[in-house]
Scaffold this active site. Structure first.
Site, PDB file in Angstrom:
ATOM      1  N   ALA A 390       0.883  -1.182   0.000  1.00 59.02           N
ATOM      2  CA  ALA A 390       0.000   0.000   0.000  1.00 59.02           C
ATOM      3  C   ALA A 390       0.911   1.219   0.000  1.00 59.02           C
ATOM      4  O   ALA A 390       1.230   1.770   1.054  1.00 59.02           O
ATOM      5  CB  ALA A 390      -0.927  -0.012   1.208  1.00 59.02           C
ATOM      6  N   ALA A 391       1.345   1.641  -1.195  1.00 59.43           N
ATOM      7  CA  ALA A 391       2.479   2.553  -1.308  1.00 59.43           C
ATOM      8  C   ALA A 391       2.101   4.023  -1.311  1.00 59.43           C
ATOM      9  O   ALA A 391       2.927   4.864  -0.938  1.00 59.43           O
ATOM     10  CB  ALA A 391       3.261   2.239  -2.585  1.00 59.43           C
ATOM     11  N   PRO A 393       1.048   7.762  -0.483  1.00 60.63           N
ATOM     12  CA  PRO A 393       1.496   8.662  -1.557  1.00 60.63           C
ATOM     13  C   PRO A 393       2.977   8.560  -1.902  1.00 60.63           C
ATOM     14  O   PRO A 393       3.483   9.395  -2.632  1.00 60.63           O
ATOM     15  CB  PRO A 393       1.183  10.032  -0.985  1.00 60.63           C
ATOM     16  CG  PRO A 393       1.373   9.885   0.484  1.00 60.63           C
ATOM     17  CD  PRO A 393       0.958   8.478   0.821  1.00 60.63           C
ATOM     18  N   GLY A 394       3.698   7.606  -1.359  1.00 59.94           N
ATOM     19  CA  GLY A 394       5.074   7.387  -1.783  1.00 59.94           C
ATOM     20  C   GLY A 394       6.149   7.748  -0.790  1.00 59.94           C
ATOM     21  O   GLY A 394       7.331   7.656  -1.132  1.00 59.94           O
ATOM     22  N   GLY A 395       5.802   8.151   0.418  1.00 59.80           N
ATOM     23  CA  GLY A 395       6.826   8.504   1.397  1.00 59.80           C
ATOM     24  C   GLY A 395       7.689   7.318   1.786  1.00 59.80           C
ATOM     25  O   GLY A 395       8.927   7.399   1.804  1.00 59.80           O
ATOM     26  N   ASP A 414      -0.617   0.039  -5.208  1.00 57.21           N
ATOM     27  CA  ASP A 414      -1.718   0.689  -4.499  1.00 57.21           C
ATOM     28  C   ASP A 414      -3.009   0.379  -5.246  1.00 57.21           C
ATOM     29  O   ASP A 414      -3.060   0.501  -6.483  1.00 57.21           O
ATOM     30  CB  ASP A 414      -1.512   2.203  -4.415  1.00 57.21           C
ATOM     31  CG  ASP A 414      -2.386   2.828  -3.344  1.00 57.21           C
ATOM     32  OD1 ASP A 414      -1.965   2.868  -2.179  1.00 57.21           O
ATOM     33  OD2 ASP A 414      -3.509   3.248  -3.680  1.00 57.21           O
ATOM     34  N   ASP A 458       1.781  -1.424   5.124  1.00 62.18           N
ATOM     35  CA  ASP A 458       1.199  -0.366   5.952  1.00 62.18           C
ATOM     36  C   ASP A 458      -0.305  -0.405   5.704  1.00 62.18           C
ATOM     37  O   ASP A 458      -0.825   0.243   4.801  1.00 62.18           O
ATOM     38  CB  ASP A 458       1.790   0.991   5.576  1.00 62.18           C
ATOM     39  CG  ASP A 458       1.340   2.093   6.518  1.00 62.18           C
ATOM     40  OD1 ASP A 458       0.874   1.773   7.624  1.00 62.18           O
ATOM     41  OD2 ASP A 458       1.436   3.274   6.142  1.00 62.18           O
ATOM     42  N   CYS A 515      -1.561   2.921  11.588  1.00 67.72           N
ATOM     43  CA  CYS A 515      -1.602   4.190  12.323  1.00 67.72           C
ATOM     44  C   CYS A 515      -2.775   4.182  13.298  1.00 67.72           C
ATOM     45  O   CYS A 515      -3.503   5.175  13.428  1.00 67.72           O
ATOM     46  CB  CYS A 515      -1.699   5.374  11.356  1.00 67.72           C
ATOM     47  SG  CYS A 515      -3.087   5.270  10.215  1.00 67.72           S
TER      48      CYS A 515
END
Length: 754
Positions: A390-391, A393-395, A414, A458, A515
């Site tokens: 689940a990439a 927004p790329g952080g 994603d 994530d 999170c």
């Protein structure tokens, strides 16, 4: 100019008396007659102040009561006489300041008439012989009455004067220092006693038990309705919260008689909901994670935003150079902590951080500090194959690319196409050249592509750790969300474990993070994965801080290895709430392991799991995927192909290819028109030549014999008779259909592989 105000009140000044001239002569040294014994006529109407009136009345009463033989000084003091000013060095008295003789308008003339009359009747001789003997020639009555006494600024002025009079010498310096020390100690003791009294009043430490729950009397419906309509008193709620916490911490001493701990806990829960705006279900779930005081700190921390953090892109620059460039632009910053070598914490900025030249050049990315933790735990190495399930927004993806120094390959997946666009933009801006972006449901990945050295998951979650960013979580999360989300997370985690290569020389690791801070999304999901995949184990995350995961929670016991997982809270570390667990795959996935079909709904998957577990037992691992042979098509609707729709896509692709080559795409239509004409011609030839049909009969019989099952001989004879009775054209069509069905089956297999 008209007559002045003073002239209107007092009239013209009276002529100077002989006494005045006598005083003038006496000053010059000229002998003059002494008119002191003569009574001075007082024709001028004297004006007195209220202070003089009170002084005169008090002097009259004192004279009546006092004895006749009173000292002249006491008589003068009773008459309100002022002390003579202190003499200067020359022996002459200091002159007094001129005062305004004009009286305020607050006194009426009628009120002063009586006082003036009483002053006129008083004997002038009783005022003393030295009444007129002064250096000034004439004293007006107003001037004598209105002379101000020495100002007293505080009650301690007399003491200060005595201390000033006492001179500092070598003999008394020790005594004075002791005296000052004693005064300071007394003052500190008094202040401490005052603070203790105030604290006792505020927190009821002096023995009174706080009344938190109130009376048990039921209130009227009207009172309860009006209370609901009115806004809550926040100050009252906060004091009640602190008192409830204090009672729960020392319940045996401070609790009221007949009250249980559950009553105080319920009252605290209601106050939290009213004060912070949570729904009761979520507030109860969060309170159960902490002790009462720590829960209060957690709720309070969610009301303040976390600091802005940026991550340095080490593919483009170094943290020291980036910090210096931003400081030159007016940004106040410092390193985020010793645990990170790439993070910078922003306190103040004169420029927008998302539009600086450094940002546009890809030198940094805005990223929460807690998002560093999963990548640090995964610790990807150079030249590895890594999957980010689940990439967007790329952080985390670009962080892994920086750690791998643009070597190896990263598959950034994603499921959302809209979010994948932002993912692609950040990858290009930050210069990650070893990344492949894909758009799959992450549960399909073991079938799509596997054999990765490391996998980062994530997972999507409820967001109870980032309430400071999204306050809507307080009210829009209910019981249904905490049933659906954990189910999806379990499927994703099993897919991630199956995608890892256990025989990898450098890897074989899976990192699961959310999170969220709830047990249902963290410890329960990890425990489920350990029970369903015996070929994995938990290992140390390698993170330098964080609290251990739960092994016991509200009567539930988890595997002892869950201590190796890490929890992060906003009130302890000033980062978003987060959970990180690291697995190591030590063996291949069993052949009969449970794999949730990616195309099915979560409700269907749950039903399949229930039926499988009921049939096989809890201890046995059951594969819920439908078993099909290679030649058969799957019975499920998932991955089924629509031939007509596929044909449209194929023809459209052919036309586009012909356009790119410069050919006419209409040629396909001409070819399609010619093919039916050719088939009609062949049919007509077959009808005209009946002798050539016999070998085709044999072919059709062979094909039918392959497909048809073995039956009794009688039935076979009946079939042969029916075939002889059928017309020849029908047999020809059947042969063609059988031949055409074979390439279609091959096409479907190829599409499935793709």
């Amino acid at each position: 100019m008209g007559v002045g105000r003073r002239m209107q009140k007092q009239g013209a000044p009276e002529p100077l008396s002989e006494e005045h001239f006598a005083n003038l002569k006496r000053k010059k040294g000229i002998p003059a007659d002494d008119p002191r014994g003569a009574e001075v006529p007082r024709t001028k109407k004297q004006r007195t102040s209220r202070a003089e009136i009170r002084a005169l009345k008090s002097s009259a009463e004192a004279k009546a009561k006092a004895a006749a033989a009173r000292q002249p000084k006491a008589a003068k003091a009773a008459n309100g006489a002022k002390k003579a000013p202190p003499a200067s060095k020359n022996g002459k008295p200091k002159p007094k300041k001129d005062e305004d003789e004009e009286m305020d308008d607050e006194f009426d003339a009628s009120a002063l008439d009586g006082v003036d009359g009483s002053d006129d009747n008083m004997d002038a001789g009783k005022l003393g012989d030295d009444f007129l003997d002064s250096d000034d020639s004439v004293y007006d009555s107003d001037q004598g009455a209105n002379t101000k006494e020495k100002f007293v600024f505080s009650d301690d002025e007399d003491d200060d004067e005595e201390e000033r009079d006492e001179k500092l010498t070598a003999a008394n310096i020790e005594g004075l220092s002791r005296k000052l020390d004693q005064e300071r100690e007394d003052e500190e003791a008094a202040n401490a006693a005052e603070l203790r009294e105030e604290a006792a009043l505020q927190t009821n430490i002096d023995g009174d038990k706080p009344d938190v729950l109130g009376e048990d009397d039921e209130e009227d419906d009207l009172v309860t309705k009006t209370k609901k309509l009115l806004a809550p008193d926040l100050q009252m709620l906060r004091t009640r919260i602190t008192e409830s916490i204090r009672v729960l911490e020392d319940f045996s001493k401070l609790a009221e008689e007949g009250r249980s701990r559950a009553e105080y806990t319920n009252q605290l829960l209601k106050d939290f909901c009213a004060y912070y705006g949570y729904n009761e279900y979520l507030a109860e779930k969060l309170i159960n994670l902490f002790p009462a005081r720590e829960a209060f700190a957690f709720f309070e921390a969610n009301e303040t935003a976390r600091p802005i953090v940026i991550r340095t892109n080490t593919l483009r620059t170094h943290r020291r150079d980036l910090a210096q460039a931003l400081i030159n632009r007016g940004v106040t910053l410092e390193p985020v902590g010793k645990w990170s070598k790439v993070g910078l914490q922003i306190f103040d900025s004169n420029v927008p951080l998302g539009a600086t030249p450094e940002y546009l050049a890809g030198h940094y990315i805005l990223q929460a500090a807690s998002s560093f933790l999963p990548v640090m735990a995964l610790c990807p190495q150079e030249n590895e194959r890594v999957l980010d399930m689940a990439a967007a927004p790329g952080g985390k993806t670009t962080h892994m690319a920086a750690l791998m120094k643009n070597t190896g390959v990263i598959f950034a997946n994603d499921p959302s196409k809209a979010r994948s666009k932002g993912l692609i933009g950040n990858i290009h801006r930050l210069g990650a050249r070893n990344t492949v972006v894909c758009n799959y449901d992450a549960r399909e990945f073991p079938r799509v592509l596997g054999g990765f050295d490391r996998v980062l998951l994530d997972a999507p979650c409820s967001g109870t750790g980032v309430i400071a960013k999204d306050p809507s979580v307080k009210t829009n999360k209910d019981e249904k969300d905490f049933m659906v989300l954990p189910h999806t997370q379990k499927q994703l985690l099993l897919a991630a474990i199956d995608s890892v290569n256990h025989a990898s020389k450098t890897g074989g690791y899976v990192v699961y993070s959310t999170c969220s801070v709830t047990i249902e999304e963290n410890e329960q999901v990890v425990a489920y994965a350990l029970s369903r995949r015996p070929n994995v184990k938990l290992v140390e995350t390698g993170l330098p801080f964080g609290k251990e995961g739960f092994t016991h929670y509200m009567g539930k016991d988890f595997h002892p290895s869950l201590k190796l997982t890490r929890r992060f809270y906003p009130h302890l570390y000033n980062v978003d709430g987060f959970y990180v667990a690291k697995f190591q795959k030590i063996g291949p996935t069993p052949a009969n392991a449970v794999r949730a079909p990616a195309g099915l709904d979560s409700n269907k998957v749950a039903k399949v799991a229930k039926t499988a577990s009921a049939a096989a037992g809890d201890d046995e691992v059951v594969d819920k995927t439908p078993v099909t042979e290679e030649g058969e098509e799957p019975t499920d609707d998932f991955a089924a192909f629509d031939e007509e729709e596929d044909q449209d896509y194929i023809t459209r692709a052919k036309r586009n290819a012909m356009r790119r080559r410069g050919l006419d795409p209409k040629a396909l239509n001409r070819v399609a028109k010619k093919t039916p004409e050719a088939t009609d011609a062949t049919d007509s030839k077959d009808n005209s030549e009946p002798k050539e049909v016999e070998p085709k009969k044999a072919e059709s019989k062979k094909v039918d014999s392959k497909d048809a099952p073995k039956t009794e001989p009688k039935k076979a004879e009946t079939k042969k008779e029916a075939k002889k009775a059928e017309p020849k054209e029908v047999k020809k069509v059947e042969v063609k259909e059988v031949k055409k069905s074979e390439p279609k089956a091959k096409k479907t297999k190829k599409m499935e592989k793709k």
